[in-house]
Design a protein around this motif. Structure first.
Motif, PDB file in Angstrom:
ATOM      1  N   ASP A  44       0.817  -1.212   0.000  1.00 13.08           N
ATOM      2  CA  ASP A  44       0.000   0.000   0.000  1.00 13.08           C
ATOM      3  C   ASP A  44       0.852   1.265   0.000  1.00 13.08           C
ATOM      4  O   ASP A  44       0.387   2.328  -0.398  1.00 13.08           O
ATOM      5  CB  ASP A  44      -0.920   0.031   1.229  1.00 13.08           C
ATOM      6  CG  ASP A  44      -1.976  -1.050   1.170  1.00 13.08           C
ATOM      7  OD1 ASP A  44      -2.348  -1.462   0.053  1.00 13.08           O
ATOM      8  OD2 ASP A  44      -2.428  -1.485   2.245  1.00 13.08           O
ATOM      9  N   LYS A  69       4.491   5.324  -2.728  1.00 13.78           N
ATOM     10  CA  LYS A  69       3.341   5.587  -3.590  1.00 13.78           C
ATOM     11  C   LYS A  69       2.644   6.886  -3.185  1.00 13.78           C
ATOM     12  O   LYS A  69       2.574   7.223  -1.998  1.00 13.78           O
ATOM     13  CB  LYS A  69       2.338   4.437  -3.517  1.00 13.78           C
ATOM     14  CG  LYS A  69       2.856   3.157  -4.127  1.00 13.78           C
ATOM     15  CD  LYS A  69       1.830   2.051  -4.029  1.00 13.78           C
ATOM     16  CE  LYS A  69       2.360   0.772  -4.652  1.00 13.78           C
ATOM     17  NZ  LYS A  69       1.419  -0.343  -4.514  1.00 13.78           N
ATOM     18  N   GLN A  70       2.128   7.591  -4.199  1.00 13.41           N
ATOM     19  CA  GLN A  70       1.300   8.764  -3.965  1.00 13.41           C
ATOM     20  C   GLN A  70      -0.160   8.351  -4.077  1.00 13.41           C
ATOM     21  O   GLN A  70      -0.519   7.549  -4.945  1.00 13.41           O
ATOM     22  CB  GLN A  70       1.589   9.853  -4.998  1.00 13.41           C
ATOM     23  CG  GLN A  70       2.972  10.421  -4.944  1.00 13.41           C
ATOM     24  CD  GLN A  70       3.221  11.406  -6.076  1.00 13.41           C
ATOM     25  OE1 GLN A  70       2.462  11.485  -7.022  1.00 13.41           O
ATOM     26  NE2 GLN A  70       4.315  12.147  -5.963  1.00 13.41           N
ATOM     27  N   GLU A  71      -0.984   8.902  -3.217  1.00 14.13           N
ATOM     28  CA  GLU A  71      -2.397   8.559  -3.246  1.00 14.13           C
ATOM     29  C   GLU A  71      -3.038   9.114  -4.516  1.00 14.13           C
ATOM     30  O   GLU A  71      -2.785  10.257  -4.898  1.00 14.13           O
ATOM     31  CB  GLU A  71      -3.092   9.134  -2.007  1.00 14.13           C
ATOM     32  CG  GLU A  71      -4.479   8.609  -1.801  1.00 14.13           C
ATOM     33  CD  GLU A  71      -5.067   9.031  -0.472  1.00 14.13           C
ATOM     34  OE1 GLU A  71      -6.146   8.543  -0.144  1.00 14.13           O
ATOM     35  OE2 GLU A  71      -4.456   9.855   0.218  1.00 14.13           O
ATOM     36  N   TYR A  72      -3.840   8.325  -5.177  1.00 13.11           N
ATOM     37  CA  TYR A  72      -4.563   8.690  -6.399  1.00 13.11           C
ATOM     38  C   TYR A  72      -3.626   9.083  -7.539  1.00 13.11           C
ATOM     39  O   TYR A  72      -3.926   9.972  -8.326  1.00 13.11           O
ATOM     40  CB  TYR A  72      -5.552   9.829  -6.134  1.00 13.11           C
ATOM     41  CG  TYR A  72      -6.475   9.555  -4.982  1.00 13.11           C
ATOM     42  CD1 TYR A  72      -7.391   8.497  -5.022  1.00 13.11           C
ATOM     43  CD2 TYR A  72      -6.422  10.328  -3.829  1.00 13.11           C
ATOM     44  CE1 TYR A  72      -8.216   8.237  -3.948  1.00 13.11           C
ATOM     45  CE2 TYR A  72      -7.256  10.080  -2.759  1.00 13.11           C
ATOM     46  CZ  TYR A  72      -8.158   9.037  -2.835  1.00 13.11           C
ATOM     47  OH  TYR A  72      -8.982   8.775  -1.770  1.00 13.11           O
ATOM     48  N   SER A  73      -2.488   8.436  -7.622  1.00 15.98           N
ATOM     49  CA  SER A  73      -1.528   8.773  -8.668  1.00 15.98           C
ATOM     50  C   SER A  73      -0.685   7.543  -8.984  1.00 15.98           C
ATOM     51  O   SER A  73      -0.525   6.652  -8.159  1.00 15.98           O
ATOM     52  CB  SER A  73      -0.625   9.911  -8.202  1.00 15.98           C
ATOM     53  OG  SER A  73       0.400  10.144  -9.131  1.00 15.98           O
ATOM     54  N   TYR A  74      -0.119   7.534 -10.189  1.00 12.16           N
ATOM     55  CA  TYR A  74       0.810   6.464 -10.550  1.00 12.16           C
ATOM     56  C   TYR A  74       2.235   6.816 -10.165  1.00 12.16           C
ATOM     57  O   TYR A  74       3.122   5.995 -10.243  1.00 12.16           O
ATOM     58  CB  TYR A  74       0.738   6.179 -12.056  1.00 12.16           C
ATOM     59  CG  TYR A  74      -0.548   5.496 -12.460  1.00 12.16           C
ATOM     60  CD1 TYR A  74      -0.830   4.193 -12.066  1.00 12.16           C
ATOM     61  CD2 TYR A  74      -1.486   6.171 -13.230  1.00 12.16           C
ATOM     62  CE1 TYR A  74      -2.004   3.578 -12.428  1.00 12.16           C
ATOM     63  CE2 TYR A  74      -2.672   5.557 -13.601  1.00 12.16           C
ATOM     64  CZ  TYR A  74      -2.930   4.259 -13.199  1.00 12.16           C
ATOM     65  OH  TYR A  74      -4.096   3.650 -13.558  1.00 12.16           O
ATOM     66  N   CYS A  76       5.389   8.473  -7.618  1.00 15.00           N
ATOM     67  CA  CYS A  76       5.857   8.160  -6.275  1.00 15.00           C
ATOM     68  C   CYS A  76       6.835   9.235  -5.815  1.00 15.00           C
ATOM     69  O   CYS A  76       7.358  10.007  -6.621  1.00 15.00           O
ATOM     70  CB  CYS A  76       6.507   6.783  -6.236  1.00 15.00           C
ATOM     71  SG  CYS A  76       7.978   6.614  -7.256  1.00 15.00           S
TER      72      CYS A  76
END
Length: 119
Positions: A44, A69-74, A76
């Motif tokens: 996650d 990971k960035q939320e709502y994005s591909y 990082c």
């Protein structure tokens, strides 16, 4: 211990000569060596971790560039850690079970070394 401390001071001085910011330090390490990447599809938080062995003044230094990971994005967010020589082996053995747990166990303890990683 004294040699380790002197090496660490030398590394930081050398890297700050070449790099002024954390992003520049990441770019410097990437430009000086090839990395081995471990991708975490099920995690996650962690997208991938790339380990680099970099030669500076005839000494080998070990780095991990962790891509969170960035939320709502591909995309990082990348952070760099100076790690021990056995960190890559330890992480590679356990990241498939849990990349987050392997990160906290083997990489995160080095977060204060360069000052380029979140707490």
């Amino acid at each position: 211990m004294k040699n380790l401390l002197l090496s660490l001071v030398f590394l930081i001085a050398t890297l700050t000569t070449y790099a002024q910011s954390c992003q520049e330090m990441i770019d410097f390490v990437k430009s000086k060596s090839y990395g081995t990447t471990y991708t975490s599809y099920d995690s996650d938080a962690i997208s991938k971790v790339t380990f680099y062995n970099t030669q500076i003044e005839y000494q080998t230094y070990y780095f991990a560039v962790v891509c969170f990971k960035q939320e709502y994005s591909y995309g990082c967010n990348e952070y760099i850690y100076q790690v021990g020589s056995n960190t890559k082996l330890n992480y590679s053995m356990y990241y498939l079970d849990s990349a987050g747990k392997a990160f906290w166990e083997y990489i995160q303890p080095y977060n204060a070394t360069l000052g380029c990683a979140p707490n």
